[in-house]
Design a protein around this motif. Structure first.
Motif, PDB file in Angstrom:
ATOM      1  N   ALA A  75       0.866  -1.180   0.000  1.00  0.00           N
ATOM      2  CA  ALA A  75       0.000   0.000   0.000  1.00  0.00           C
ATOM      3  C   ALA A  75       0.903   1.232   0.000  1.00  0.00           C
ATOM      4  CB  ALA A  75      -0.908   0.004   1.235  1.00  0.00           C
ATOM      5  N   TRP A 117      -7.021  -3.079   0.053  1.00  0.00           N
ATOM      6  CA  TRP A 117      -5.854  -3.368  -0.793  1.00  0.00           C
ATOM      7  C   TRP A 117      -5.742  -4.856  -1.125  1.00  0.00           C
ATOM      8  CZ3 TRP A 117      -6.199   0.414   2.784  1.00  0.00           C
ATOM      9  CH2 TRP A 117      -5.765   1.691   2.439  1.00  0.00           C
ATOM     10  N   SER A 136      -2.974  -5.686  -5.140  1.00  0.00           N
ATOM     11  CA  SER A 136      -2.633  -4.581  -4.234  1.00  0.00           C
ATOM     12  C   SER A 136      -1.869  -3.493  -4.974  1.00  0.00           C
ATOM     13  CB  SER A 136      -1.798  -5.092  -3.060  1.00  0.00           C
ATOM     14  OG  SER A 136      -2.480  -6.103  -2.339  1.00  0.00           O
ATOM     15  N   ILE A 139      -4.106  -1.100  -6.626  1.00  0.00           N
ATOM     16  CA  ILE A 139      -4.643  -0.108  -5.692  1.00  0.00           C
ATOM     17  C   ILE A 139      -3.602   0.979  -5.426  1.00  0.00           C
ATOM     18  CG2 ILE A 139      -5.605   0.277  -3.392  1.00  0.00           C
ATOM     19  CD1 ILE A 139      -7.441  -1.340  -5.176  1.00  0.00           C
TER      20      ILE A 139
END
Length: 302
Positions: A75, A117, A136, A139
């Motif tokens: 993230a 995520w 992920s 994202i």
């Protein structure tokens, strides 16, 4: 502790002292976490600079994938940025080593996972693979192109899970090139085998950097739409600012005398700057929404 040897992986070493816990020494990254850094510099980078950041993150993840590591918590908050805008993958608290089999998965039976995520199969079956890291990464791409916007806005985790299961995917952020949003959508394919590998993502971003003209076509949707928010069914300036996630500027508008929706219809960038809305990205978002208010006036109760 070990140390990864790659320019886009944060280097760390563990130190144990007598009668004290383990201390972790990391290299100094002047600009801190990527999400906070982007929010502070909203709208201040070129598309090529943003793609360069994404390329660095993808390169680091390719390295981890080649080493049979699954990160599980990729993230923007876990990416660090140095003074040269080099982005490095960090925070390996949830990472695990997989078997040599590229289709191997790490399965966990409990513990919290970052829903916004995390891929559908990892949420449903707790199976994590390099392909779930790719989800992920998609994202993270969205976070970068939206300058740190919260994925899925104020939707609850359960609403996010339900929406994803029904086929919903995040729309392109404002001023996002079509090719980048398409790459995000590729990362969010429901079937994990249908998602690109990190080596393919790196190659794609390299081609875009070499051919910046391919980044000129922007996605059609320039306003970030929350599928659970009625379309401009609002009656006050405060409601409107909340609906477009710009509620932090309520006092700015009120102090400047913009207290009705009719009064905001002809605001321009200079007006926004004078009232203290100085971030270029926020100005664009507000002005784009004003254009929508003008064309969808039948939905607005003035």
């Amino acid at each position: 502790m070990g140390q990864f040897d790659h320019p886009n992986i944060i280097r760390l070493e563990g130190v144990v002292t007598r009668c004290k816990p383990v201390m972790i020494i990391t290299e100094f990254m002047e600009n801190g976490s990527l999400d906070t850094f982007l929010k502070k510099h909203d709208g201040q980078f070129t598309v090529i600079q943003l793609v360069g950041m994404l390329r660095g993150i993808a390169s680091g993840m390719k390295y981890l994938s080649d080493m049979s590591y699954v990160h599980r918590d990729l993230a923007a908050r876990n990416i660090l940025v140095n003074s040269n805008l080099v982005c490095k993958v960090s925070d390996f608290g949830l990472s695990r080593v997989l078997e040599d089999d590229p289709e191997a998965a790490y399965t966990t039976r409990g513990g919290k996972i970052p829903i916004r995520w995390t891929s559908p199969e990892a949420i449903a079956y707790r199976k994590f693979t390099s392909a779930s890291d790719v989800w992920s990464y998609g994202i993270v791409m969205w976070e970068v192109m939206s300058y740190g916007e919260r994925p899925y806005w104020e939707m609850s985790n359960q609403d996010v899970i339900k929406a994803i299961d029904e086929g919903y995917r995040l729309p392109a952020p404002m001023d996002c090139p079509v090719v980048l949003h398409q790459l995000m959508l590729d990362c969010w394919e429901k079937g994990r085998s249908d998602r690109p590998k990190f080596v393919q993502i790196v190659n794609t971003l390299d081609k875009l950097i070499r051919n910046p003209g391919s980044l000129k076509q922007l996605a059609n949707n320039s306003v970030w739409e929350d599928p659970f928010t009625p379309e401009f069914s609002i009656g006050t300036v405060e409601d409107w600012l909340d609906a477009i996630k710009m509620g932090q500027y309520k006092e700015h508008f009120s102090s400047a005398g913009y207290v009705t929706l009719d009064s905001v219809m002809h605001i321009n960038s200079s007006d926004l700057g004078n009232m203290g809305v100085t971030l270029v990205g926020h100005q664009k978002k507000i002005l784009t929404s004003i254009q929508s208010l003008q064309t969808q006036g039948t939905h607005v109760h003035v």
